[in-house]
Design a protein around this motif. Structure first.
Motif, PDB file in Angstrom:
ATOM      1  N   ASP A  70       0.840  -1.190   0.000  1.00  0.00           N
ATOM      2  CA  ASP A  70       0.000   0.000   0.000  1.00  0.00           C
ATOM      3  C   ASP A  70       0.880   1.246   0.000  1.00  0.00           C
ATOM      4  N   LYS A  71       0.240   2.393   0.067  1.00  0.00           N
ATOM      5  CA  LYS A  71       0.969   3.658  -0.047  1.00  0.00           C
ATOM      6  C   LYS A  71       1.998   3.826   1.064  1.00  0.00           C
ATOM      7  N   ASP A  72       1.747   3.201   2.210  1.00  0.00           N
ATOM      8  CA  ASP A  72       2.655   3.299   3.355  1.00  0.00           C
ATOM      9  C   ASP A  72       3.696   2.184   3.378  1.00  0.00           C
ATOM     10  N   GLY A  73       3.716   1.350   2.339  1.00  0.00           N
ATOM     11  CA  GLY A  73       4.699   0.282   2.268  1.00  0.00           C
ATOM     12  C   GLY A  73       4.290  -1.005   2.949  1.00  0.00           C
ATOM     13  N   LYS A  74       3.049  -1.093   3.406  1.00  0.00           N
ATOM     14  CA  LYS A  74       2.583  -2.318   4.054  1.00  0.00           C
ATOM     15  C   LYS A  74       2.359  -3.394   3.001  1.00  0.00           C
ATOM     16  N   PRO A  75       2.975  -4.585   3.184  1.00  0.00           N
ATOM     17  CA  PRO A  75       2.854  -5.629   2.149  1.00  0.00           C
ATOM     18  C   PRO A  75       1.424  -6.135   1.987  1.00  0.00           C
ATOM     19  N   ASP A  76       1.085  -6.430   0.751  1.00  0.00           N
ATOM     20  CA  ASP A  76      -0.175  -7.081   0.410  1.00  0.00           C
ATOM     21  C   ASP A  76       0.202  -8.424  -0.231  1.00  0.00           C
ATOM     22  N   GLU A  77      -0.475  -8.830  -1.278  1.00  0.00           N
ATOM     23  CA  GLU A  77      -0.165 -10.101  -1.929  1.00  0.00           C
ATOM     24  C   GLU A  77       1.239 -10.082  -2.546  1.00  0.00           C
ATOM     25  N   GLN A  78       1.881 -11.240  -2.529  1.00  0.00           N
ATOM     26  CA  GLN A  78       3.211 -11.414  -3.105  1.00  0.00           C
ATOM     27  C   GLN A  78       3.132 -12.470  -4.212  1.00  0.00           C
ATOM     28  N   TRP A  79       4.031 -12.354  -5.189  1.00  0.00           N
ATOM     29  CA  TRP A  79       4.009 -13.360  -6.252  1.00  0.00           C
ATOM     30  C   TRP A  79       5.331 -14.135  -6.323  1.00  0.00           C
ATOM     31  N   TYR A  80       5.188 -15.394  -6.738  1.00  0.00           N
ATOM     32  CA  TYR A  80       6.287 -16.357  -6.700  1.00  0.00           C
ATOM     33  C   TYR A  80       6.254 -17.232  -7.952  1.00  0.00           C
ATOM     34  N   LEU A  81       7.402 -17.824  -8.261  1.00  0.00           N
ATOM     35  CA  LEU A  81       7.475 -18.950  -9.194  1.00  0.00           C
ATOM     36  C   LEU A  81       7.956 -20.161  -8.411  1.00  0.00           C
ATOM     37  N   ARG A  82       7.190 -21.247  -8.515  1.00  0.00           N
ATOM     38  CA  ARG A  82       7.548 -22.496  -7.851  1.00  0.00           C
ATOM     39  C   ARG A  82       7.350 -23.634  -8.846  1.00  0.00           C
ATOM     40  N   ARG A  83       8.403 -24.388  -9.080  1.00  0.00           N
ATOM     41  CA  ARG A  83       8.357 -25.486 -10.050  1.00  0.00           C
ATOM     42  C   ARG A  83       7.762 -25.016 -11.386  1.00  0.00           C
ATOM     43  N   GLN A  84       8.220 -23.829 -11.789  1.00  0.00           N
ATOM     44  CA  GLN A  84       7.869 -23.220 -13.070  1.00  0.00           C
ATOM     45  C   GLN A  84       6.379 -22.896 -13.193  1.00  0.00           C
ATOM     46  N   ASN A  85       5.734 -22.603 -12.065  1.00  0.00           N
ATOM     47  CA  ASN A  85       4.348 -22.138 -12.073  1.00  0.00           C
ATOM     48  C   ASN A  85       4.202 -20.896 -11.217  1.00  0.00           C
ATOM     49  N   PHE A  86       3.172 -20.132 -11.533  1.00  0.00           N
ATOM     50  CA  PHE A  86       2.941 -18.846 -10.872  1.00  0.00           C
ATOM     51  C   PHE A  86       2.031 -19.020  -9.667  1.00  0.00           C
ATOM     52  N   TYR A  87       2.450 -18.425  -8.572  1.00  0.00           N
ATOM     53  CA  TYR A  87       1.662 -18.412  -7.338  1.00  0.00           C
ATOM     54  C   TYR A  87       1.443 -16.975  -6.889  1.00  0.00           C
ATOM     55  N   LEU A  88       0.238 -16.698  -6.431  1.00  0.00           N
ATOM     56  CA  LEU A  88      -0.058 -15.445  -5.747  1.00  0.00           C
ATOM     57  C   LEU A  88      -0.290 -15.813  -4.288  1.00  0.00           C
ATOM     58  N   ASP A  89       0.666 -15.463  -3.440  1.00  0.00           N
ATOM     59  CA  ASP A  89       0.728 -16.007  -2.082  1.00  0.00           C
ATOM     60  C   ASP A  89       0.713 -17.541  -2.184  1.00  0.00           C
ATOM     61  N   SER A  90      -0.254 -18.190  -1.577  1.00  0.00           N
ATOM     62  CA  SER A  90      -0.285 -19.661  -1.633  1.00  0.00           C
ATOM     63  C   SER A  90      -1.170 -20.192  -2.759  1.00  0.00           C
TER      64      SER A  90
END
Length: 346
Positions: free
Chosen positions: A203-223
């Motif tokens: 957010d505007k204050d730097g508080k984390p929201d959703e994070q994105w990852y690659l795991r075993r060549q697939n896309f994850y948004l959080d879990s």
């Protein structure tokens, strides 16, 4: 970038503060406007910079005389302007209404604009000295998991057309990537990018929201696993990658670039990107209309927040040639760097 959301919060319209001198609007018009203002006040990135009682009063004054929702539509560029949101829009009956920010300098690269107008698809080539080249334009993938999967498969299939065993380095060309869905692009490029945390929303204050990852060549948004691709060739996170950017690299195209920031043996060439580095979410209003609102900022794997354009490591203006890559100034510069890269192995 349209932020991935598989469910959307339906908000009840909230009665707004209105000037006492305004005449009542028809119920359907009133409800549409009330809900729009509530959504913007709740989710807009710049919501805390606005005096909402004053803005609501100004909006209802401007809405006087409107008898249908269609007559409200000219208000929406004004609303987005007050929130300094030139990445959001209203969609109504398949048309969009947004604020055109006059501070944005008109883009002057005629070659890039002409190539974009052709609506290009993905292109791959094996360049001299074992350099794999992929041009990854924007996409129009829908928001369902099945649509994400299909779009990711197209990217992966394109990579697999190359003789990957012969490739020692890569050029990822994002010059014509003006956005779309981020998940298919990142999943399709996963063998080149590598595994792990690539970036996230704050957010505007730097508080984390959703994070994105690659795991075993697939896309994850959080879990949440968004794609389900099969690993068709081994990951190559240690091979050097050159990334090409233009002033039309935007939205999810910028997300792909951000996801490559901080990757070892990676260098960026070309022009500063468009600067639509906010995450959008769409919210329904009524009758198929919806508001798309810029509500979050984006960060790379190292926590660097992007509030505007990505600036390349090597600034190269013009010289684009999408037909003869050997004459393309950005491709030539990338190849020169790749030849001197210390790690050109499988």
């Amino acid at each position: 970038m349209k932020k991935l959301g598989l469910s959307v919060l339906l908000l009840a319209a909230t009665p707004a503060a209105r000037a006492q001198t305004t005449a009542p609007l028809p119920d359907s018009v009133q409800t549409f406007l009330d809900k729009s203002l509530t959504l913007l006040q709740t989710y807009s990135l710049e919501r805390n910079t606005v005096n909402w009682p004053q803005l609501r009063q100004a909006v209802y004054q401007k809405a006087q005389g409107a008898r249908t929702v269609r007559e409200l539509l000219p208000l929406y560029p004004y609303l987005f302007e007050q929130l300094k949101d030139d990445h959001g829009w209203l969609t109504y009956q398949d048309k969009t209404y947004k604020w055109r920010n006059p501070a944005r300098v008109p883009y002057a690269n005629a070659v890039v604009k002409a190539e974009l107008a052709k609506k290009p698809g993905i292109r791959v080539r094996l360049l001299p000295r074992g350099v794999g080249y992929i041009l990854l334009p924007g996409n129009s993938a829908g928001g369902s998991l099945a649509q994400m999967q299909a779009a990711a498969q197209v990217v992966q299939d394109s990579l697999c057309r190359l003789p990957v065993a012969k490739v020692r380095a890569w050029i990822i060309d994002l010059r014509l990537n003006d956005g779309g869905a981020m998940a298919p692009m990142l999943a399709g490029l996963a063998p080149l990018i590598g595994e792990g945390h690539l970036g996230g929303f704050v957010d505007k204050d730097g508080k984390p929201d959703e994070q994105w990852y690659l795991r075993r060549q697939n896309f994850y948004l959080d879990s949440l696993k968004v794609t389900n691709l099969t690993e068709r060739f081994a990951a190559r996170p240690h091979q050097p990658v050159a990334v090409l950017l233009s002033g039309r690299t935007a939205s999810s195209g910028e997300i792909v670039a951000i996801s490559l920031r901080g990757r070892p043996l990676t260098r960026f060439f070309g022009e500063p990107t468009y600067g639509a580095t906010t995450a959008n979410q769409s919210y329904p209003i009524s009758g198929g209309a919806y508001l798309t609102i810029a509500g979050l900022l984006e960060t790379d794997r190292n926590g660097v927040v992007y509030k505007s354009s990505l600036v390349p490591d090597e600034l190269i203006t013009g010289g684009d040639d999408f037909t003869e890559l050997a004459k393309d100034a950005k491709v030539v510069a990338a190849q020169k760097w790749l030849r001197t890269s210390p790690n050109r192995r499988k």
